[in-house]
Design a protein around this motif. Structure first.
Motif, short mmCIF file in Angstrom:
data_model
loop_
_atom_site.label_atom_id
_atom_site.label_comp_id
_atom_site.label_asym_id
_atom_site.label_seq_id
_atom_site.Cartn_x
_atom_site.Cartn_y
_atom_site.Cartn_z
N SER A 21 0.84 -1.20 0.00
CA SER A 21 0.00 0.00 0.00
C SER A 21 0.87 1.25 0.00
O SER A 21 0.56 2.24 -0.66
N THR A 22 2.03 1.19 0.71
CA THR A 22 2.94 2.34 0.69
C THR A 22 3.44 2.59 -0.73
O THR A 22 3.47 3.72 -1.21
N ILE A 23 3.83 1.48 -1.41
CA ILE A 23 4.35 1.64 -2.77
C ILE A 23 3.28 2.24 -3.67
O ILE A 23 3.57 3.11 -4.50
N SER A 24 2.01 1.83 -3.48
CA SER A 24 0.98 2.41 -4.35
C SER A 24 0.80 3.90 -4.07
O SER A 24 0.61 4.69 -5.00
N ILE A 25 0.88 4.29 -2.79
CA ILE A 25 0.79 5.72 -2.49
C ILE A 25 1.95 6.47 -3.15
O ILE A 25 1.77 7.52 -3.76
N ILE A 26 3.15 5.86 -3.06
CA ILE A 26 4.33 6.50 -3.64
C ILE A 26 4.14 6.69 -5.14
O ILE A 26 4.45 7.75 -5.69
N LEU A 27 3.62 5.65 -5.81
CA LEU A 27 3.42 5.76 -7.26
C LEU A 27 2.46 6.90 -7.58
O LEU A 27 2.69 7.68 -8.49
N VAL A 28 1.37 6.99 -6.81
CA VAL A 28 0.40 8.06 -7.06
C VAL A 28 1.06 9.42 -6.85
O VAL A 28 0.96 10.32 -7.69
N VAL A 29 1.79 9.55 -5.73
CA VAL A 29 2.40 10.85 -5.41
C VAL A 29 3.44 11.25 -6.46
O VAL A 29 3.38 12.34 -7.02
N THR A 30 4.38 10.33 -6.76
CA THR A 30 5.46 10.74 -7.65
C THR A 30 4.97 10.84 -9.10
O THR A 30 5.21 11.86 -9.75
N ALA A 31 4.26 9.82 -9.59
CA ALA A 31 3.80 9.89 -10.98
C ALA A 31 2.85 11.06 -11.14
O ALA A 31 2.94 11.82 -12.11
N GLY A 32 1.96 11.26 -10.16
CA GLY A 32 1.03 12.38 -10.22
C GLY A 32 1.74 13.71 -10.29
O GLY A 32 1.43 14.53 -11.16
N SER A 33 2.73 13.93 -9.40
CA SER A 33 3.44 15.21 -9.43
C SER A 33 4.12 15.41 -10.78
O SER A 33 4.09 16.51 -11.34
N LEU B 23 7.49 7.08 2.74
CA LEU B 23 6.59 8.07 2.11
C LEU B 23 7.26 9.43 2.08
O LEU B 23 7.20 10.14 1.07
N MET B 24 7.92 9.79 3.20
CA MET B 24 8.60 11.08 3.23
C MET B 24 9.69 11.13 2.15
O MET B 24 9.78 12.10 1.40
N PHE B 25 10.47 10.05 2.04
CA PHE B 25 11.50 10.03 1.01
C PHE B 25 10.88 10.14 -0.37
O PHE B 25 11.43 10.80 -1.26
N SER B 26 9.73 9.48 -0.57
CA SER B 26 9.13 9.51 -1.91
C SER B 26 8.72 10.93 -2.28
O SER B 26 8.83 11.33 -3.43
N VAL B 27 8.27 11.71 -1.30
CA VAL B 27 7.91 13.10 -1.58
C VAL B 27 9.17 13.88 -1.97
O VAL B 27 9.17 14.66 -2.92
N LEU B 28 10.28 13.61 -1.25
CA LEU B 28 11.53 14.29 -1.58
C LEU B 28 12.02 13.87 -2.98
O LEU B 28 12.55 14.68 -3.74
N PHE B 29 11.81 12.58 -3.30
CA PHE B 29 12.16 12.11 -4.65
C PHE B 29 11.32 12.81 -5.71
O PHE B 29 11.82 13.23 -6.74
N ALA B 30 10.02 12.91 -5.44
CA ALA B 30 9.12 13.57 -6.41
C ALA B 30 9.57 15.01 -6.60
O ALA B 30 9.62 15.52 -7.73
N CYS B 31 9.92 15.65 -5.50
CA CYS B 31 10.40 17.02 -5.52
C CYS B 31 11.65 17.13 -6.40
O CYS B 31 11.75 18.00 -7.26
N TYR B 32 12.57 16.20 -6.19
CA TYR B 32 13.81 16.22 -6.97
C TYR B 32 13.50 15.98 -8.45
O TYR B 32 14.03 16.67 -9.33
N ALA B 33 12.61 15.01 -8.72
CA ALA B 33 12.29 14.69 -10.11
C ALA B 33 11.70 15.91 -10.81
O ALA B 33 11.97 16.16 -11.98
N VAL B 34 10.90 16.68 -10.09
CA VAL B 34 10.26 17.84 -10.68
C VAL B 34 11.26 18.99 -10.86
O VAL B 34 11.25 19.69 -11.86
N LEU B 35 12.15 19.16 -9.88
CA LEU B 35 13.00 20.36 -9.86
C LEU B 35 14.39 20.17 -10.45
O LEU B 35 15.12 21.15 -10.59
N HIS B 36 14.78 18.92 -10.77
CA HIS B 36 16.19 18.71 -11.11
C HIS B 36 16.63 19.46 -12.36
O HIS B 36 17.82 19.66 -12.56
N GLY B 37 15.67 19.87 -13.19
CA GLY B 37 16.06 20.61 -14.40
C GLY B 37 16.24 22.10 -14.16
O GLY B 37 16.78 22.81 -15.00
#
Lengths: 222, 199
Positions: free
Chosen positions: A74-86, B33-47
Protein backbone atom coordinates in the motif's frame (compact mmCIF):
# COMPACT_ATOMS: atom_id res chain seq x y z
CA UNK A 1 18.09 -22.93 9.16
CA UNK A 2 20.73 -20.67 10.66
CA UNK A 3 23.22 -21.62 8.00
CA UNK A 4 20.48 -20.82 5.46
CA UNK A 5 20.24 -17.28 6.81
CA UNK A 6 23.89 -16.51 6.14
CA UNK A 7 23.46 -18.01 2.70
CA UNK A 8 20.49 -15.72 1.99
CA UNK A 9 22.58 -12.64 2.91
CA UNK A 10 25.43 -13.81 0.65
CA UNK A 11 23.06 -14.41 -2.27
CA UNK A 12 21.40 -11.03 -1.70
CA UNK A 13 24.78 -9.30 -1.53
CA UNK A 14 26.08 -10.85 -4.76
CA UNK A 15 22.84 -10.16 -6.65
CA UNK A 16 22.77 -6.56 -5.35
CA UNK A 17 26.39 -6.08 -6.48
CA UNK A 18 25.44 -7.25 -9.96
CA UNK A 19 22.38 -5.00 -10.06
CA UNK A 20 24.52 -2.02 -8.95
CA UNK A 21 27.36 -2.58 -11.42
CA UNK A 22 25.19 -3.30 -14.47
CA UNK A 23 23.36 0.08 -14.46
CA UNK A 24 26.67 1.81 -13.67
CA UNK A 25 28.20 0.14 -16.72
CA UNK A 26 25.17 1.04 -18.86
CA UNK A 27 25.49 4.72 -17.92
CA UNK A 28 29.28 4.89 -18.04
CA UNK A 29 29.49 3.34 -21.50
CA UNK A 30 26.34 5.02 -22.83
CA UNK A 31 24.91 1.70 -23.98
CA UNK A 32 21.56 3.42 -24.45
CA UNK A 33 20.54 7.06 -24.24
CA UNK A 34 17.81 9.28 -22.88
CA UNK A 35 14.51 7.79 -21.93
CA UNK A 36 15.45 4.18 -22.72
CA UNK A 37 18.48 4.35 -20.43
CA UNK A 38 16.46 5.96 -17.66
CA UNK A 39 13.77 3.28 -17.88
CA UNK A 40 16.44 0.53 -17.92
CA UNK A 41 18.29 1.76 -14.83
CA UNK A 42 15.04 2.39 -12.95
CA UNK A 43 13.91 -1.15 -13.83
CA UNK A 44 17.20 -2.55 -12.52
CA UNK A 45 16.80 -0.49 -9.31
CA UNK A 46 13.34 -1.97 -8.77
CA UNK A 47 14.74 -5.49 -9.27
CA UNK A 48 17.43 -4.71 -6.69
CA UNK A 49 14.71 -3.42 -4.34
CA UNK A 50 12.90 -6.75 -4.64
CA UNK A 51 16.18 -8.67 -4.13
CA UNK A 52 16.95 -6.75 -0.93
CA UNK A 53 13.40 -7.03 0.38
CA UNK A 54 13.53 -10.81 -0.09
CA UNK A 55 17.14 -11.61 0.86
CA UNK A 56 17.95 -8.87 3.42
CA UNK A 57 14.58 -8.01 4.98
CA UNK A 58 13.29 -11.61 4.64
CA UNK A 59 9.82 -10.33 3.96
CA UNK A 60 7.24 -13.00 3.38
CA UNK A 61 9.49 -15.83 4.62
CA UNK A 62 7.50 -16.40 7.79
CA UNK A 63 4.19 -18.18 7.33
CA UNK A 64 2.40 -15.92 9.85
CA UNK A 65 2.00 -12.15 9.51
CA UNK A 66 1.40 -10.88 6.01
CA UNK A 67 0.68 -7.42 7.35
CA UNK A 68 4.16 -6.19 6.56
CA UNK A 69 3.87 -7.07 2.88
CA UNK A 70 0.40 -5.56 2.74
CA UNK A 71 1.65 -2.36 4.30
CA UNK A 72 4.65 -2.27 1.97
CA UNK A 73 2.45 -2.70 -1.10
CA UNK A 74 0.00 0.00 0.00
CA UNK A 75 2.94 2.34 0.69
CA UNK A 76 4.35 1.64 -2.77
CA UNK A 77 0.98 2.41 -4.35
CA UNK A 78 0.79 5.72 -2.49
CA UNK A 79 4.33 6.50 -3.64
CA UNK A 80 3.42 5.76 -7.26
CA UNK A 81 0.40 8.06 -7.06
CA UNK A 82 2.40 10.85 -5.41
CA UNK A 83 5.46 10.74 -7.65
CA UNK A 84 3.80 9.89 -10.98
CA UNK A 85 1.03 12.38 -10.22
CA UNK A 86 3.44 15.21 -9.43
CA UNK A 87 5.48 14.49 -12.54
CA UNK A 88 2.45 14.48 -14.84
CA UNK A 89 0.94 17.61 -13.29
CA UNK A 90 4.19 19.56 -13.32
CA UNK A 91 4.96 18.46 -16.86
CA UNK A 92 1.58 19.74 -18.05
CA UNK A 93 1.97 22.91 -16.06
CA UNK A 94 5.39 23.44 -17.54
CA UNK A 95 4.28 22.98 -21.13
CA UNK A 96 1.17 25.12 -20.73
CA UNK A 97 2.44 27.85 -18.48
CA UNK A 98 5.80 28.77 -19.97
CA UNK A 99 5.45 32.57 -19.92
CA UNK A 100 7.02 33.49 -23.28
CA UNK A 101 4.96 30.77 -24.98
CA UNK A 102 1.76 32.00 -23.36
CA UNK A 103 2.46 35.56 -24.34
CA UNK A 104 3.16 34.53 -27.90
CA UNK A 105 -0.04 32.50 -28.13
CA UNK A 106 -2.04 35.43 -26.84
CA UNK A 107 -0.31 37.94 -29.09
CA UNK A 108 -0.90 35.74 -32.13
CA UNK A 109 -4.47 34.77 -31.42
CA UNK A 110 -5.49 38.34 -30.70
CA UNK A 111 -3.19 39.76 -33.38
CA UNK A 112 -1.70 42.25 -30.96
CA UNK A 113 1.12 43.59 -33.03
CA UNK A 114 2.46 46.06 -30.52
CA UNK A 115 2.53 46.34 -26.74
CA UNK A 116 3.52 49.72 -25.24
CA UNK A 117 4.83 50.85 -28.58
CA UNK A 118 7.03 47.75 -29.01
CA UNK A 119 6.36 45.42 -31.88
CA UNK A 120 5.43 41.98 -30.61
CA UNK A 121 6.28 40.09 -33.78
CA UNK A 122 2.63 39.25 -34.39
CA UNK A 123 1.32 39.87 -37.84
CA UNK A 124 -1.03 42.72 -38.44
CA UNK A 125 -2.22 41.52 -41.79
CA UNK A 126 -2.25 38.07 -43.24
CA UNK A 127 -0.68 37.45 -46.59
CA UNK A 128 -0.47 34.29 -48.70
CA UNK A 129 -1.61 30.87 -47.54
CA UNK A 130 0.38 27.64 -47.87
CA UNK A 131 -0.93 24.13 -47.40
CA UNK A 132 0.50 20.88 -46.11
CA UNK A 133 -1.61 17.80 -46.76
CA UNK A 134 -1.13 14.75 -44.59
CA UNK A 135 -2.30 11.61 -46.32
CA UNK A 136 -1.32 7.94 -45.92
CA UNK A 137 1.01 8.91 -43.09
CA UNK A 138 3.13 11.26 -45.19
CA UNK A 139 3.16 15.03 -45.28
CA UNK A 140 3.32 16.76 -48.65
CA UNK A 141 5.00 18.96 -49.55
CA UNK A 142 7.67 18.04 -47.05
CA UNK A 143 9.23 21.46 -47.41
CA UNK A 144 7.43 24.82 -47.50
CA UNK A 145 9.08 28.17 -48.11
CA UNK A 146 7.06 31.20 -47.05
CA UNK A 147 7.33 34.85 -46.17
CA UNK A 148 6.69 36.28 -42.75
CA UNK A 149 2.98 36.76 -41.99
CA UNK A 150 1.90 34.13 -44.49
CA UNK A 151 -0.29 31.39 -43.09
CA UNK A 152 0.32 27.65 -43.15
CA UNK A 153 -2.65 25.28 -43.13
CA UNK A 154 -2.35 21.62 -42.15
CA UNK A 155 -4.98 19.36 -43.68
CA UNK A 156 -5.51 15.81 -42.49
CA UNK A 157 -6.88 13.40 -45.08
CA UNK A 158 -6.28 10.27 -43.01
CA UNK A 159 -9.10 8.82 -40.96
CA UNK A 160 -7.03 8.76 -37.76
CA UNK A 161 -6.13 11.82 -35.75
CA UNK A 162 -2.64 13.30 -35.87
CA UNK A 163 -0.97 15.28 -33.15
CA UNK A 164 1.33 17.79 -34.78
CA UNK A 165 4.12 19.29 -32.77
CA UNK A 166 7.17 21.33 -33.64
CA UNK A 167 10.85 20.45 -33.58
CA UNK A 168 12.22 17.01 -34.41
CA UNK A 169 11.03 13.93 -32.56
CA UNK A 170 12.12 13.70 -28.88
CA UNK A 171 13.23 17.36 -28.82
CA UNK A 172 9.91 19.12 -28.91
CA UNK A 173 9.71 22.85 -29.26
CA UNK A 174 7.02 25.33 -30.08
CA UNK A 175 6.38 27.70 -32.95
CA UNK A 176 4.91 31.18 -32.41
CA UNK A 177 3.53 30.11 -29.05
CA UNK A 178 1.90 26.91 -30.31
CA UNK A 179 3.45 23.77 -28.90
CA UNK A 180 1.11 21.18 -30.40
CA UNK A 181 -2.31 20.81 -31.93
CA UNK A 182 -4.59 17.98 -32.85
CA UNK A 183 -5.51 17.41 -36.46
CA UNK A 184 -8.73 15.57 -37.30
CA UNK A 185 -9.98 14.57 -40.69
CA UNK A 186 -11.76 17.49 -42.33
CA UNK A 187 -10.70 19.96 -39.67
CA UNK A 188 -7.68 21.86 -40.99
CA UNK A 189 -5.53 23.91 -38.64
CA UNK A 190 -3.95 27.17 -39.70
CA UNK A 191 -0.99 28.82 -38.07
CA UNK A 192 0.31 32.31 -38.71
CA UNK A 193 3.97 32.33 -39.64
CA UNK A 194 5.03 35.16 -37.36
CA UNK A 195 8.49 33.81 -36.49
CA UNK A 196 11.21 33.82 -39.09
CA UNK A 197 13.72 31.04 -39.56
CA UNK A 198 13.76 27.35 -40.41
CA UNK A 199 11.45 25.07 -38.43
CA UNK A 200 10.53 21.41 -38.26
CA UNK A 201 7.25 19.80 -37.42
CA UNK A 202 6.25 16.17 -36.91
CA UNK A 203 3.49 13.90 -35.71
CA UNK A 204 4.04 13.08 -32.07
CA UNK A 205 2.68 9.52 -32.40
CA UNK A 206 4.14 8.78 -35.83
CA UNK A 207 7.46 10.63 -36.12
CA UNK A 208 7.71 9.50 -39.74
CA UNK A 209 5.17 12.21 -40.59
CA UNK A 210 7.50 15.15 -40.59
CA UNK A 211 8.42 18.17 -42.60
CA UNK A 212 9.93 21.59 -42.39
CA UNK A 213 9.16 25.15 -43.33
CA UNK A 214 11.28 28.20 -43.92
CA UNK A 215 9.91 31.63 -43.05
CA UNK A 216 11.74 34.57 -44.59
CA UNK A 217 11.53 38.15 -43.47
CA UNK A 218 10.41 40.36 -46.31
CA UNK A 219 10.05 43.65 -44.49
CA UNK A 220 6.34 43.80 -45.07
CA UNK A 221 3.23 42.65 -43.32
CA UNK A 222 3.66 44.53 -40.10
CA UNK B 1 5.24 -27.96 33.88
CA UNK B 2 8.47 -26.04 33.75
CA UNK B 3 8.88 -26.84 30.08
CA UNK B 4 5.33 -25.74 29.32
CA UNK B 5 5.87 -22.45 31.14
CA UNK B 6 8.98 -21.88 29.09
CA UNK B 7 7.24 -22.45 25.79
CA UNK B 8 4.43 -20.21 26.93
CA UNK B 9 6.97 -17.55 27.80
CA UNK B 10 8.69 -18.03 24.46
CA UNK B 11 5.42 -17.75 22.62
CA UNK B 12 4.60 -14.50 24.41
CA UNK B 13 8.01 -13.14 23.53
CA UNK B 14 7.67 -14.14 19.88
CA UNK B 15 4.30 -12.37 19.76
CA UNK B 16 5.82 -9.28 21.38
CA UNK B 17 8.67 -9.40 18.86
CA UNK B 18 6.21 -9.56 15.98
CA UNK B 19 4.23 -6.63 17.38
CA UNK B 20 7.30 -4.47 17.92
CA UNK B 21 8.65 -5.38 14.50
CA UNK B 22 5.36 -4.48 12.83
CA UNK B 23 5.23 -1.17 14.69
CA UNK B 24 8.72 -0.40 13.51
CA UNK B 25 7.76 -1.47 10.01
CA UNK B 26 4.95 1.12 10.04
CA UNK B 27 7.53 3.76 10.98
CA UNK B 28 9.78 2.65 8.12
CA UNK B 29 6.93 2.85 5.63
CA UNK B 30 5.97 6.37 6.70
CA UNK B 31 9.64 7.30 6.42
CA UNK B 32 9.58 5.84 2.92
CA UNK B 33 6.59 8.07 2.11
CA UNK B 34 8.60 11.08 3.23
CA UNK B 35 11.50 10.03 1.01
CA UNK B 36 9.13 9.51 -1.91
CA UNK B 37 7.91 13.10 -1.58
CA UNK B 38 11.53 14.29 -1.58
CA UNK B 39 12.16 12.11 -4.65
CA UNK B 40 9.12 13.57 -6.41
CA UNK B 41 10.40 17.02 -5.52
CA UNK B 42 13.81 16.22 -6.97
CA UNK B 43 12.29 14.69 -10.11
CA UNK B 44 10.26 17.84 -10.68
CA UNK B 45 13.00 20.36 -9.86
CA UNK B 46 16.19 18.71 -11.11
CA UNK B 47 16.06 20.61 -14.40
CA UNK B 48 15.79 24.04 -12.76
CA UNK B 49 19.44 24.92 -12.41
CA UNK B 50 19.12 28.42 -13.94
CA UNK B 51 22.44 28.92 -15.61
CA UNK B 52 24.58 27.17 -12.99
CA UNK B 53 25.92 23.67 -13.66
CA UNK B 54 23.54 20.72 -13.98
CA UNK B 55 23.92 17.38 -12.20
CA UNK B 56 26.09 15.85 -14.89
CA UNK B 57 28.67 18.62 -14.50
CA UNK B 58 28.72 18.37 -10.70
CA UNK B 59 28.42 14.69 -9.83
CA UNK B 60 31.22 12.20 -9.94
CA UNK B 61 29.99 8.73 -10.91
CA UNK B 62 32.99 6.83 -9.46
CA UNK B 63 32.41 8.56 -6.10
CA UNK B 64 28.71 7.65 -6.17
CA UNK B 65 29.58 4.05 -7.03
CA UNK B 66 32.09 3.96 -4.15
CA UNK B 67 29.44 5.22 -1.72
CA UNK B 68 26.92 2.70 -3.06
CA UNK B 69 29.30 -0.23 -2.69
CA UNK B 70 30.28 0.83 0.84
CA UNK B 71 26.66 1.11 1.94
CA UNK B 72 25.70 -2.16 0.24
CA UNK B 73 28.58 -3.96 1.96
CA UNK B 74 27.57 -2.45 5.30
CA UNK B 75 24.01 -3.69 4.75
CA UNK B 76 25.45 -7.16 4.14
CA UNK B 77 27.74 -7.11 7.21
CA UNK B 78 24.77 -5.90 9.26
CA UNK B 79 22.86 -9.01 8.15
CA UNK B 80 25.79 -11.25 9.09
CA UNK B 81 25.94 -9.50 12.49
CA UNK B 82 22.25 -10.31 13.00
CA UNK B 83 22.86 -13.99 12.21
CA UNK B 84 25.55 -13.98 14.93
CA UNK B 85 23.24 -12.12 17.34
CA UNK B 86 20.43 -14.67 16.87
CA UNK B 87 22.95 -17.46 17.56
CA UNK B 88 23.92 -15.64 20.76
CA UNK B 89 27.52 -15.17 19.68
CA UNK B 90 28.37 -11.89 21.39
CA UNK B 91 31.89 -11.42 20.04
CA UNK B 92 30.96 -12.08 16.43
CA UNK B 93 27.94 -9.79 16.78
CA UNK B 94 30.13 -6.97 18.06
CA UNK B 95 32.77 -7.65 15.41
CA UNK B 96 30.35 -7.50 12.46
CA UNK B 97 28.46 -4.51 13.85
CA UNK B 98 31.80 -2.73 14.32
CA UNK B 99 32.59 -3.31 10.64
CA UNK B 100 29.10 -2.08 9.71
CA UNK B 101 29.68 1.00 11.86
CA UNK B 102 33.04 1.77 10.22
CA UNK B 103 31.56 1.35 6.74
CA UNK B 104 28.71 3.68 7.73
CA UNK B 105 31.19 6.28 8.93
CA UNK B 106 33.18 5.91 5.71
CA UNK B 107 30.01 6.43 3.67
CA UNK B 108 29.18 9.54 5.66
CA UNK B 109 32.71 10.85 5.19
CA UNK B 110 32.47 10.54 1.38
CA UNK B 111 29.05 12.17 1.36
CA UNK B 112 30.18 15.10 3.49
CA UNK B 113 33.32 15.50 1.36
CA UNK B 114 31.08 15.77 -1.69
CA UNK B 115 28.80 18.30 0.02
CA UNK B 116 31.78 20.30 1.22
CA UNK B 117 33.27 20.40 -2.27
CA UNK B 118 29.98 21.62 -3.77
CA UNK B 119 29.61 24.32 -1.15
CA UNK B 120 33.22 25.49 -1.55
CA UNK B 121 32.63 25.76 -5.30
CA UNK B 122 29.63 27.95 -4.55
CA UNK B 123 26.92 25.36 -5.25
CA UNK B 124 24.88 25.63 -2.08
CA UNK B 125 21.37 24.86 -0.92
CA UNK B 126 20.36 28.37 -1.93
CA UNK B 127 21.88 28.40 -5.44
CA UNK B 128 18.88 26.99 -7.31
CA UNK B 129 15.90 24.66 -7.02
CA UNK B 130 17.87 21.69 -8.35
CA UNK B 131 20.52 22.02 -5.63
CA UNK B 132 17.91 22.67 -2.92
CA UNK B 133 16.10 19.45 -3.74
CA UNK B 134 19.41 17.59 -4.10
CA UNK B 135 20.77 18.69 -0.72
CA UNK B 136 17.47 18.04 1.04
CA UNK B 137 17.00 14.55 -0.45
CA UNK B 138 20.58 13.31 -0.04
CA UNK B 139 21.03 15.24 3.23
CA UNK B 140 17.93 13.63 4.75
CA UNK B 141 19.33 10.22 3.89
CA UNK B 142 22.66 11.27 5.43
CA UNK B 143 20.89 12.34 8.62
CA UNK B 144 19.21 8.94 8.78
CA UNK B 145 22.62 7.29 8.43
CA UNK B 146 23.95 9.52 11.21
CA UNK B 147 21.12 8.61 13.57
CA UNK B 148 21.52 4.95 12.59
CA UNK B 149 25.19 5.16 13.55
CA UNK B 150 24.36 6.76 16.92
CA UNK B 151 21.79 4.05 17.55
CA UNK B 152 24.26 1.34 16.52
CA UNK B 153 27.00 2.80 18.74
CA UNK B 154 24.84 2.98 21.85
CA UNK B 155 23.34 -0.48 21.31
CA UNK B 156 26.84 -1.93 20.87
CA UNK B 157 27.86 -0.39 24.21
CA UNK B 158 24.83 -2.01 25.84
CA UNK B 159 25.72 -5.37 24.27
CA UNK B 160 29.29 -5.03 25.57
CA UNK B 161 28.08 -4.26 29.08
CA UNK B 162 25.03 -6.49 29.44
CA UNK B 163 25.62 -9.27 26.95
CA UNK B 164 23.14 -10.43 24.32
CA UNK B 165 19.80 -10.58 26.15
CA UNK B 166 16.55 -11.02 24.25
CA UNK B 167 15.58 -7.34 24.53
CA UNK B 168 18.89 -6.29 22.97
CA UNK B 169 18.60 -8.87 20.19
CA UNK B 170 15.16 -7.45 19.42
CA UNK B 171 16.63 -3.95 19.37
CA UNK B 172 19.42 -5.08 17.07
CA UNK B 173 16.92 -6.69 14.71
CA UNK B 174 15.05 -3.37 14.43
CA UNK B 175 18.36 -1.59 13.87
CA UNK B 176 19.23 -4.02 11.08
CA UNK B 177 15.80 -3.42 9.49
CA UNK B 178 16.52 0.31 9.62
CA UNK B 179 19.96 -0.16 8.09
CA UNK B 180 18.72 -2.37 5.23
CA UNK B 181 15.97 0.18 4.63
CA UNK B 182 18.51 3.00 4.31
CA UNK B 183 20.45 0.95 1.77
CA UNK B 184 17.27 0.46 -0.27
CA UNK B 185 16.58 4.20 -0.23
CA UNK B 186 20.17 4.79 -1.34
CA UNK B 187 19.72 2.47 -4.35
CA UNK B 188 17.13 4.93 -5.62
CA UNK B 189 19.27 7.98 -4.81
CA UNK B 190 22.14 6.35 -6.71
CA UNK B 191 19.89 5.48 -9.65
CA UNK B 192 17.74 8.60 -9.91
CA UNK B 193 20.09 11.34 -8.71
CA UNK B 194 23.53 10.15 -9.78
CA UNK B 195 23.00 7.72 -12.68
CA UNK B 196 19.92 9.65 -13.83
CA UNK B 197 21.98 12.83 -14.21
CA UNK B 198 24.07 11.13 -16.89
CA UNK B 199 21.22 9.33 -18.63
Amino acid sequence: MKHGQTKSYVIGFILSLIFTLVPYYLVQHKVAVGRNLLVAILGLAVVQLIIQVVYFLHLGRKPTPRWEIGFLLSTISIILVVTAGSLVIIHNLHSNMSIPDQEKTLVNSEAIYQVNGKLTGACQMIRANHQVIIKNNTASPRYVSADKCDTLTFVNQDSQRHTITFGTHTTHSSYAGVSEFELRQGKPETITLSETGGFNYHDHQRPSIAGSFLVLYNGQGQ
Amino acid sequence: MNEQALTHHERLEAAANDRVKFGFWIYLMTDLLMFSVLFACYAVLHGNHVGSPAGRELFSLPLALKETLILLTSSFTCGIAMVAARRGNKNMTLFWFAITFILGLLFLKFELTEFRQFILEGHTLKTNAFLSSFFVLVGTHGLHITSGLLWMGTTMIFVMKRGLNSALVRKLSLLSLFWHFLDIVWIFIFTIVYLGAFA
